[in-house]
Design an enzyme around this catalytic site. Structure first.
Site, PDB file in Angstrom:
ATOM      1  N   ASP A  88      48.688  54.366  16.434  1.00  0.00           N
ATOM      2  CA  ASP A  88      49.496  53.556  17.336  1.00  0.00           C
ATOM      3  C   ASP A  88      50.648  52.962  16.500  1.00  0.00           C
ATOM      4  O   ASP A  88      50.651  53.034  15.262  1.00  0.00           O
ATOM      5  CB  ASP A  88      48.667  52.470  18.020  1.00  0.00           C
ATOM      6  CG  ASP A  88      49.329  52.026  19.337  1.00  0.00           C
ATOM      7  OD1 ASP A  88      50.552  52.230  19.480  1.00  0.00           O
ATOM      8  OD2 ASP A  88      48.656  51.456  20.202  1.00  0.00           O
TER       9      ASP A  88
HETATM   10  C1  NOJ Z   1      52.127  50.694  21.328  1.00  0.00           C
HETATM   11  C2  NOJ Z   1      51.152  50.949  22.440  1.00  0.00           C
HETATM   12  O1  NOJ Z   1      49.911  50.348  22.144  1.00  0.00           O
HETATM   13  C3  NOJ Z   1      50.917  52.411  22.753  1.00  0.00           C
HETATM   14  O2  NOJ Z   1      50.176  52.504  23.925  1.00  0.00           O
HETATM   15  C4  NOJ Z   1      52.211  53.152  22.857  1.00  0.00           C
HETATM   16  O3  NOJ Z   1      51.969  54.494  23.167  1.00  0.00           O
HETATM   17  C5  NOJ Z   1      52.967  53.008  21.553  1.00  0.00           C
HETATM   18  N1  NOJ Z   1      53.246  51.612  21.306  1.00  0.00           N
HETATM   19  C6  NOJ Z   1      54.240  53.816  21.522  1.00  0.00           C
HETATM   20  O4  NOJ Z   1      55.210  53.267  22.281  1.00  0.00           O
END
Ligand code: NOJ
Length: 733
Positions: A289
């Site tokens: 993430d």
């Molecule tokens: C953080 C989020 O937790 C996740 O769900 C997302 O895909 C990513 N950022 C990328 O934007």
């Protein structure tokens, strides 16, 4: 599934790659275009929150940074993927650099958060789940894939299949709600819809499921919080949703931000190797993430990013989303002998594999600006968005107010009725809010007279909103007042947990004043989570839960309000009476002292025992009678059936739900657990027999040694219109 020809190509390519080129494949820039090499979007946000930069400087940096695609690093083979780019022109331009100007010409992978539609915004996932319709879930994902791939996007970070039992958690909006089986079905349908049946097709969007695992169980509904639970609970209530997506063919997985029983998922080898790759045989790619590898330092599991990079790679995280830990540390770790190059090679192979599977080597430019223009917001896409919104809405209350009579004089109050972009809900970053049809737009377009007043004003200094009662008095000649209430879109989604999930004071005052002036009020609620709205539930005669319904919001709401469509949605997350009742969910344990009249039972002194609206609840304009419950035991399954009669004046779709309870087992079991459901069309006066065939295999649980067992003994079986209102019988296994 691995393909031999692709594996040969991967090995051939790997053999030609330098150490730096290998590490480059693991580097994903983003999520913002501020980019990976100077300062990440998260760091920039922190700087603003810590007042190191002003809001204006933040804005300026964001807008100038949009120009920075790190092309020099790209040319040098130091970028394998981008996140957050949404235009065919830009994706093709960058792809050309990767293919024509890097030494090995390895194409880029473009990822994006396509969560509920892309340009044609569909209802938020929590809303769409209320349709209880896998075919619909798949179709809306297909449309999203067509539009997103038209912008040159190859992978979506979706679906989110984090079971969420706590409505305070802002991201409950991004998944299918509190039930594991619904999340599993929802996730599988989304994966199929995104990916289609051939990943190499230009309109196939690889699906990266998230957040692996248990992210929805963060303590107290607070985002990014710890998750600590028994393995049995994890296996029964959380893991099956992810596994179902892997079985449906998802080619990528994103480990979650949270720690799971003390080990952050980003460095959780047990999760990423033993469960994911070992037990489930997953051979796709994983991507961290955003900034999560670096955040292992904050978790207190490593001292620095170098150790974080080593542990994450060794645990099985192939790609680094925007933390720069891999690009800055991995080559040195390999050179010093601290990291085995074979571990790096495996990660690179996983990334190259998906690039081959997507057909990017043969066909790196999968779109054009022409295709992009043609694909966005096609009529059939908008039609599907309207259907999805109609099916997602849940009628919570109706005291003979709805459907509206065509001649009623209509008033509309509340600014949510007139703010198009609020209709998109959280995580609609590919959208243009102006594409949305608000409630006010729909009334205008459908040429129905109305008076609209926001009815509120904002105090410049305190920013408090107050009700302008005199304005509301202008509604005195209206027969019906539609009150648009609820949450703004940024009150749910990531980093949007709320400890108090009620309505703002001004909305309640506005409603109260409308009742004072003797108006018949229909509350249309826009929100990204279940809300604690006991006063509304008691005092307002009609309540339509509209969620954040997407581009066709206004049209779909009018379809329901005027009875052109009979509402059929049913809740997939329990509505609490009070915020303090959270987490409240239907599949709870009975405890040794189940809540009751006596003081010494499991309950709160100051809150009713029951939730406001239970899981599975939803009304329609007709009345369904349930009768003739029959339960039979067959060799490997039980069969349960019920007759459902439409006793009202509207044809309708009824979602018939089947639950079970293991009466006595070696581990405590939930008071009810959804085991199956059927959505049936029942015409006026018609009676249909709805039959469930449930294999005994589905009645099991994990014992103390983590074996899945189905115990002999008594089982209660329930069929009903929601998790409370059921007919029941008993069988013996
Ligand atoms: C953080 C989020 O937790 C996740 O769900 C997302 O895909 C990513 N950022 C990328 O934007």
């Amino acid at each position: 599934m691995k393909n031999d020809k692709i594996e040969i190509k991967i090995n051939k390519l790997l053999a030609q790659m330098t150490l730096e080129e290998k590490v480059g494949q693991l580097q994903q820039c983003g999520p913002s275009l501020v980019g990976a090499f100077e300062v990440s979007f998260e760091e920039l946000l922190d700087m603003m929150f810590d007042k190191k930069i002003t809001e204006e400087e933040f804005g300026r940096l964001m807008s100038t940074a949009k120009e920075d695609f790190h092309e020099d690093e790209l040319r040098a083979g130091k970028i394998g993927s981008y996140n957050g780019i949404k235009s065919a022109g830009t994706t093709n331009r960058l792809q050309k650099i990767a293919v024509e100007e890097t030494r090995l010409g390895i194409p880029l992978l473009f990822g994006y958060d396509v969560i509920h539609g892309y340009r044609t915004v569909m209802p938020i996932p929590l809303a769409e789940a209320c349709a209880w319709e896998p075919e619909l879930w798949e179709k809306t994902a297909r449309v999203a894939a067509k539009e997103a791939t038209a912008s040159g996007i190859h992978m979506t970070f979706a679906p989110m299949v984090d079971v969420a039992k706590d409505a305070r958690w802002g991201r409950i909006s991004e998944g299918a709600g509190e039930d594991v089986r619904l999340n599993a079905l929802f996730g599988a349908a989304k994966v199929k819809g995104f990916q289609g049946d051939d990943l190499a097709r230009e309109d196939a969007l690889a699906s990266c499921i998230k957040h692996f695992a248990g992210y929805g169980a963060g303590e107290a509904g607070k985002d990014y919080n710890r998750v600590d639970m028994s393995l049995q609970r994890f296996y029964e209530e959380y893991l099956p949703a992810y596994e179902s997506c892997i079985k449906a063919g998802a080619r990528a997985v994103m480990p979650a931000f949270n720690d799971l029983n003390g080990v952050p998922c980003t460095v959780n080898e047990w999760l990423l190797k033993k469960v994911l790759r070992g037990d489930w045989g997953f051979d796709g790619m994983t991507v961290s993430d955003a900034n999560a590898i670096a955040e292992c330092v904050n978790h207190g599991i490593v001292e620095d990013k170098r150790e974080a990079a080593k542990q994450a790679l060794e645990a099985g995280v192939d790609m680094d989303m925007s933390s720069n830990s891999y690009i800055n540390e991995l080559a040195a770790l390999v050179r010093s002998g601290e990291l085995d190059e074979k571990v790096l090679d495996d990660a690179v192979a996983n990334i190259l594999r998906i690039k081959f599977e997507l057909g990017l080597f043969e066909n790196p430019y999968q779109t054009s600006e022409k295709r992009e223009k043609e694909e966005f917001l096609r009529t059939e896409h908008r039609e599907l968005a309207r259907e999805a919104a109609q099916k997602s809405m849940v009628l919570l209350k109706n005291e003979n107010v709805l459907p509206l009579k065509p001649k009623s004089k209509i008033g509309i109050v509340g600014n949510l009725a007139d703010r198009r972009s609020e209709m998109t809900g959280a995580w609609a970053i590919g959208a243009d809010g102006e594409d949305c049809i608000s409630l006010v737009d729909a009334f205008k377009e459908q040429k129905i007279d109305f008076i609209y007043i926001a009815g509120t004003k904002q105090n410049e200094e305190t920013k408090e909103i107050s009700v302008v009662r005199e304005e509301l008095d202008r509604l005195k000649d209206c027969d019906i007042v539609i009150a648009a209430i609820g949450e703004d879109k940024d009150q749910s989604g990531e980093a949007a947990s709320r400890a108090d999930i009620t309505l703002p004071k001004y909305q309640l005052e506005m409603l109260a004043h409308l009742l004072e002036i003797k108006k018949t009020v229909v509350a249309v609620v826009f929100n990204g989570r279940p809300l604690a709205i006991p006063w509304v539930s008691e005092n307002i005669p009609a309540i339509l839960e509209a969620w954040h319904p997407g581009v066709e919001a206004g049209n779909a709401i009018l379809d329901i309000l005027y009875g052109r469509v009979n509402p059929s949605g049913k809740l997939t997350a329990t509505f609490p009476c009070k915020s303090g009742q959270c987490p409240v969910y239907y599949a709870h344990m009975n405890t040794g002292r189940p809540g009751g009249k006596s003081k010494f039972t499991s309950k709160y002194l100051d809150t009713p025992l029951k939730p406001l609206y239970p899981f599975g609840f939803g009304l329609s304009y007709t009345e369904y009678g349930y009768s003739n419950f029959i339960l039979k035991k067959e060799k490997d399954c039980f069969e349960a059936s019920v007759k459902v009669k439409n006793k009202g004046e509207y044809d309708g779709d009824e979602i018939v739900q089947c639950y079970f309870r293991d009466v006595a087992a070696k581990r405590v079991r939930p008071v009810k657990l959804l085991v199956d459901f059927k959505k049936v069309h029942v015409g006026v006066g018609e009676e249909k027999t709805v039959m469930f065939s449930i294999p005994f295999e589905k009645l099991g649980y994990y014992d103390n040694e983590m074996n899945y067992v189905v115990e002999k003994g008594k089982f209660e079986i329930f069929i009903g219109k929601n998790s409370v209102d059921c007919l029941a019988g008993e069988i013996e296994l």
